[in-house]
Design an enzyme around this catalytic site. Sequence first.
Site, PDB file in Angstrom:
ATOM      1  N   HIS A  14      -7.183  -4.945   9.933  1.00 31.30           N
ATOM      2  CA  HIS A  14      -6.875  -4.660   8.525  1.00 31.30           C
ATOM      3  C   HIS A  14      -5.565  -5.308   8.096  1.00 31.30           C
ATOM      4  O   HIS A  14      -4.652  -5.513   8.891  1.00 31.30           O
ATOM      5  CB  HIS A  14      -6.941  -3.161   8.193  1.00 31.30           C
ATOM      6  CG  HIS A  14      -5.838  -2.302   8.695  1.00 31.30           C
ATOM      7  ND1 HIS A  14      -6.056  -1.045   9.209  1.00 31.30           N
ATOM      8  CD2 HIS A  14      -4.493  -2.477   8.738  1.00 31.30           C
ATOM      9  CE1 HIS A  14      -4.905  -0.494   9.533  1.00 31.30           C
ATOM     10  NE2 HIS A  14      -3.947  -1.344   9.272  1.00 31.30           N
ATOM     11  N   GLU A  24      -9.607  -2.139   5.093  1.00 31.97           N
ATOM     12  CA  GLU A  24     -10.256  -1.839   6.361  1.00 31.97           C
ATOM     13  C   GLU A  24     -11.492  -2.722   6.552  1.00 31.97           C
ATOM     14  O   GLU A  24     -11.987  -3.318   5.595  1.00 31.97           O
ATOM     15  CB  GLU A  24     -10.680  -0.359   6.365  1.00 31.97           C
ATOM     16  CG  GLU A  24      -9.518   0.637   6.292  1.00 31.97           C
ATOM     17  CD  GLU A  24      -8.832   0.845   7.636  1.00 31.97           C
ATOM     18  OE1 GLU A  24      -8.709  -0.112   8.423  1.00 31.97           O
ATOM     19  OE2 GLU A  24      -8.405   1.985   7.886  1.00 31.97           O
ATOM     20  N   ASP A  27       0.813  -1.217   0.000  1.00 28.80           N
ATOM     21  CA  ASP A  27       0.000   0.000   0.000  1.00 28.80           C
ATOM     22  C   ASP A  27       0.846   1.267   0.000  1.00 28.80           C
ATOM     23  O   ASP A  27       2.056   1.222   0.203  1.00 28.80           O
ATOM     24  CB  ASP A  27      -0.968  -0.008   1.195  1.00 28.80           C
ATOM     25  CG  ASP A  27      -0.301  -0.421   2.495  1.00 28.80           C
ATOM     26  OD1 ASP A  27       0.931  -0.425   2.570  1.00 28.80           O
ATOM     27  OD2 ASP A  27      -1.025  -0.750   3.455  1.00 28.80           O
ATOM     28  N   ASN A  38      -7.587  -3.127  14.018  1.00 33.63           N
ATOM     29  CA  ASN A  38      -8.986  -3.441  13.675  1.00 33.63           C
ATOM     30  C   ASN A  38      -9.064  -4.622  12.699  1.00 33.63           C
ATOM     31  O   ASN A  38     -10.106  -4.869  12.107  1.00 33.63           O
ATOM     32  CB  ASN A  38      -9.687  -2.203  13.091  1.00 33.63           C
ATOM     33  CG  ASN A  38      -8.979  -1.687  11.834  1.00 33.63           C
ATOM     34  OD1 ASN A  38      -8.049  -2.306  11.339  1.00 33.63           O
ATOM     35  ND2 ASN A  38      -9.448  -0.545  11.330  1.00 33.63           N
TER      36      ASN A  38
END
Length: 246
Positions: free
Chosen positions: A138, A143, A67, A136
């Site tokens: 990811h 996400e 990313d 979380n």
Amino acid sequence: MKILKTPDYYHMSRVAANILSAQVIMKPDCVLGLATGSTPIGAYEQLCRWYEKGDIDFSQVKSVNLDEYRGLSPDNSQSYRYFMEKHLFSHINIKPENTHIPNGLEPDSEKACLQYNQIIHELGGIDLQLLGLGHNGHIGFNEPGAAFEKETHCVNLTAATIAANSRFFASSGEVPTQAYTMGIKAIMQARKILMIVSGADKAQIVKDAFFGPITPKVPASVLQLHNDVTLVGDEEALALIPDNAF
Ligand code: GLP
């Protein structure tokens, strides 16, 4: 899935670096999927040391990173290109033209994503994908709620991720709100996955991801469906994993 428990961050990093270097030794022209975040830094340091000693040769290796923040240039010290140069690429003999990261400066998100998908396809897919794990759940910047079938796409970062990543920026207002990320589909198509996790703050999400339901609410849970996943974690991060899983 194979789970390898190590006493601490240092040993987690060494095991991860061993797995990465074994991949390079077994297939010198392999495609490594690489990750950013604080977790892989120790493994990259170890790889640099082994390179200096003459133990690994990266001259034929190709890399694709997961990313990049949308809008950050390669020389912005918070960009993931900058991170990779600082922690790995500038210390080893990987050819610059063989290192790929989504183009954060491409304003046309559709174009940026199509170009990146094409690069991954032309390389013939990823041999070994290294992953960290967001609090979380990811992976990359996929996400919670991300569709499992997506390829590279532009994401709006969640408030939780912006808050978590603000520790690297002068203020949370400076954290970009969007990123280009490899999708779950490309990650799942990698031939092998290596996830590394460290610290007590990851213990609950590690349990949810690997021993909870498979759901887009916890993107990493999809890895339960991959047939070659190795999870390397320190004792703190693996504290909630049932004993019979090892
Ligand atoms: C970022 C990256 C992820 C990384 C995550 C965890 O959001 N995009 O690829 O896994 O952070 O970071 P850390 O290793 O610092 O906990």
